[in-house]
Design an enzyme around this catalytic site. Structure first.
Site, PDB file in Angstrom:
ATOM      1  N   LEU A   8      -4.507 -34.294 -22.223  1.00  0.00           N
ATOM      2  CA  LEU A   8      -5.281 -34.155 -20.991  1.00  0.00           C
ATOM      3  C   LEU A   8      -6.197 -35.348 -20.730  1.00  0.00           C
ATOM      4  O   LEU A   8      -6.810 -35.437 -19.673  1.00  0.00           O
ATOM      5  CB  LEU A   8      -6.092 -32.849 -21.015  1.00  0.00           C
ATOM      6  CG  LEU A   8      -5.255 -31.563 -21.034  1.00  0.00           C
ATOM      7  CD1 LEU A   8      -6.154 -30.340 -21.071  1.00  0.00           C
ATOM      8  CD2 LEU A   8      -4.307 -31.498 -19.840  1.00  0.00           C
TER       9      LEU A   8
ATOM     10  N   ASP B 273      -2.270 -36.811 -33.745  1.00  0.00           N
ATOM     11  CA  ASP B 273      -1.122 -37.204 -32.928  1.00  0.00           C
ATOM     12  C   ASP B 273      -1.355 -38.514 -32.187  1.00  0.00           C
ATOM     13  O   ASP B 273      -2.417 -38.751 -31.620  1.00  0.00           O
ATOM     14  CB  ASP B 273      -0.784 -36.116 -31.915  1.00  0.00           C
ATOM     15  CG  ASP B 273       0.436 -36.478 -31.098  1.00  0.00           C
ATOM     16  OD1 ASP B 273       1.511 -36.612 -31.697  1.00  0.00           O
ATOM     17  OD2 ASP B 273       0.299 -36.666 -29.884  1.00  0.00           O
TER      18      ASP B 273
ATOM     19  N   ASP C 138       4.539 -32.659 -25.011  1.00  0.00           N
ATOM     20  CA  ASP C 138       3.959 -33.978 -25.295  1.00  0.00           C
ATOM     21  C   ASP C 138       3.656 -34.697 -23.985  1.00  0.00           C
ATOM     22  O   ASP C 138       3.898 -35.903 -23.843  1.00  0.00           O
ATOM     23  CB  ASP C 138       4.869 -34.825 -26.187  1.00  0.00           C
ATOM     24  CG  ASP C 138       4.166 -36.045 -26.769  1.00  0.00           C
ATOM     25  OD1 ASP C 138       2.928 -36.150 -26.612  1.00  0.00           O
ATOM     26  OD2 ASP C 138       4.853 -36.896 -27.365  1.00  0.00           O
TER      27      ASP C 138
END
Length: 449
Positions: free
Chosen positions: A75, A166, A324
């Site tokens: 986001l 990530d 993703d």
């Protein structure tokens, strides 16, 4: 939508929907819950006195799914609001049929403290389009040197249960072992971005025939597979939960299948783009060669890898689909290949791509889609109230989907702030018609409410 008077409080009657692709049924929603599922429900009075305003949603021909849950969404807020915000990202999520997303930690500042994850969580509450569960960083600043405040983030208002660096791999085996041991205390899970950094230094695309012809530094499959092998062994050794992000190779599938055969608590996700697209597109695509729209981490792989991923998702070796969703501003993608950012947006096309890759090919039915895009990701993320069946007494998190239409992808109308979709101009099936978050419509007739 039309309105009818009845008895009781405000209600919504979804009429004629095919729950998980089954026979048509009516779904009565009241006070944020599924009140009843059956036939001809409009003629039945509510079990309470007083006038009831019933809003009718005609859903003949539509599939009713539990609201989708994404384990892997970027986001970008705080720090990269030029690419996405919690507001725009959750609007995109709602249009894609999602009622909950997990916001990854690689923001600026990094979500490695209770304060930052609570900020993201509160922004999600304010947006109101879908629930936002922050993902906490495993290491301070994603630097891979020392553990972040895992316990504080778990105890915060955000109730973090998924932890991931990530975008970077937790490459230090000792640090990864400590993280796996730590999260056991609060039933957390470490989600690993499997990429051995020394094997991928300077890598630009999948290592293979295409990279050789194009003269681009290859990204070997073994760089992913080596980390997955190591971490499955570590998770088994300490008795902890491990989740593997964006699995992309046939070899990774075999390793995960082996780990599961041992009874180890390992789960895995695959992205929509790795179920559909191949590395050939870097060389030859409708938008030309060397187009950074196809540059992603992990890279697009071969057709054989795509087929192995599809089979693994169908047989349960891969547990779920995660987007993703990685938005980037135009200037970060419309540049030479080597300088371009890695990533693709995917929230608004995920269900269509899964229909194309899995349902149209006969590998999954709609019940299987619901399992892999709602129930299982909610379970992995320990997300209460999501991934629940569409039954009386359950939260009314519902997606209505029309599988019969086909249309060319046009990102001009996307709610996401970014436009870096690899599907532009491609004809995909299906359309999200409506999304309900605890009984409140966030999308109706394909438009945000």
């Amino acid at each position: 939508m039309d309105e009818r008077n009845g008895t009781g409080g405000a209600s919504i009657l979804i009429r004629g929907a095919r729950i998980l692709g089954g026979e048509p049924a009516d779904i009565l929603v009241r006070d944020g819950l599924v009140a009843e599922v059956g036939h001809d429900l409009e003629g039945r009075p509510a079990e309470r006195p007083g006038p009831e305003l019933v809003e009718i949603v005609e859903a003949a021909g539509l599939i009713a799914l539990p609201g989708l849950v994404d384990l892997h969404t970027h986001l970008r807020e705080p720090g990269r609001e030029d690419a996405e915000t919690v507001e725009t990202g959750t609007r995109a999520a709602a249009l894609g049929g999602y009622t909950a997303v997990h916001a990854m930690a690689n923001t600026d500042p990094v979500a490695d403290t209770a304060g930052v994850v609570e900020q993201v969580w509160r922004l999600g509450q304010e947006s109101g389009r879908c629930d936002v569960r922050p993902v906490g960083a495993v290491t301070v600043g994603l630097q891979g040197e020392r553990l972040a405040e895992l316990g504080a983030m778990a105890d915060s208002a955000a109730r973090v249960r998924v932890f991931s660096d990530d975008g970077k791999c937790v490459s230090d085996a000792v640090l990864m072992r400590r993280a796996l041991e730590y999260v056991k205390a609060f039933d957390g899970v470490v989600a690993q971005h499997a990429q051995e950094p020394r094997l991928t230094a300077g890598a630009q695309m999948n290592e293979g025939a295409v990279s050789g012809r194009l003269g681009l530094t290859g990204w070997p499959a073994v760089a992913e597979e080596a980390i997955i092998s190591r971490d499955c062994l570590l998770a088994a050794h300490v008795g902890s939960r491990l989740h593997i992000c964006h699995v992309s190779t046939a070899g990774s599938v075999e390793i995960i299948r082996w780990a599961k055969s041992k009874g180890w608590d390992v789960t895995a996700e695959v992205t929509p783009h790795h179920l559909l697209l191949t590395d050939d597109l870097v060389e030859d695509s409708p938008v030309g060669s060397y187009n950074p729209i196809y540059k992603v981490n992990p890279p697009l792989r071969t057709r054989a890898d795509v087929m192995a991923l599809r089979e693994a998702l169908a047989d349960g070796t891969i547990d779920c689909v995660a987007t993703d969703h990685a938005p980037h501003p135009v200037e970060d993608k419309e540049t030479e290949w080597a300088a371009a950012a890695m990533g693709m947006i995917g929230l608004e096309t995920a269900l269509a791509v899964v229909q194309e890759a899995m349902v149209e090919t006969g590998l999954l039915d709609w019940a299987g889609v619901a399992e892999r895009m709602s129930r299982t990701p909610a379970r992995i993320g320990r997300l209460a109230g999501h991934g629940r069946p569409i039954e009386a007494g359950e939260p009314a998190n519902i997606t209505l989907y029309d599988p019969s239409v086909r249309a060319a992808v046009d990102p001009a109308g996307y709610a996401s702030k970014s436009r870096n979709t690899p599907y532009e101009g491609l004809t995909l099936p299906g359309r999200v018609v409506a999304t309900f978050l605890r009984g409140r419509p966030t999308v109706l007739d394909g438009k945000l409410t």
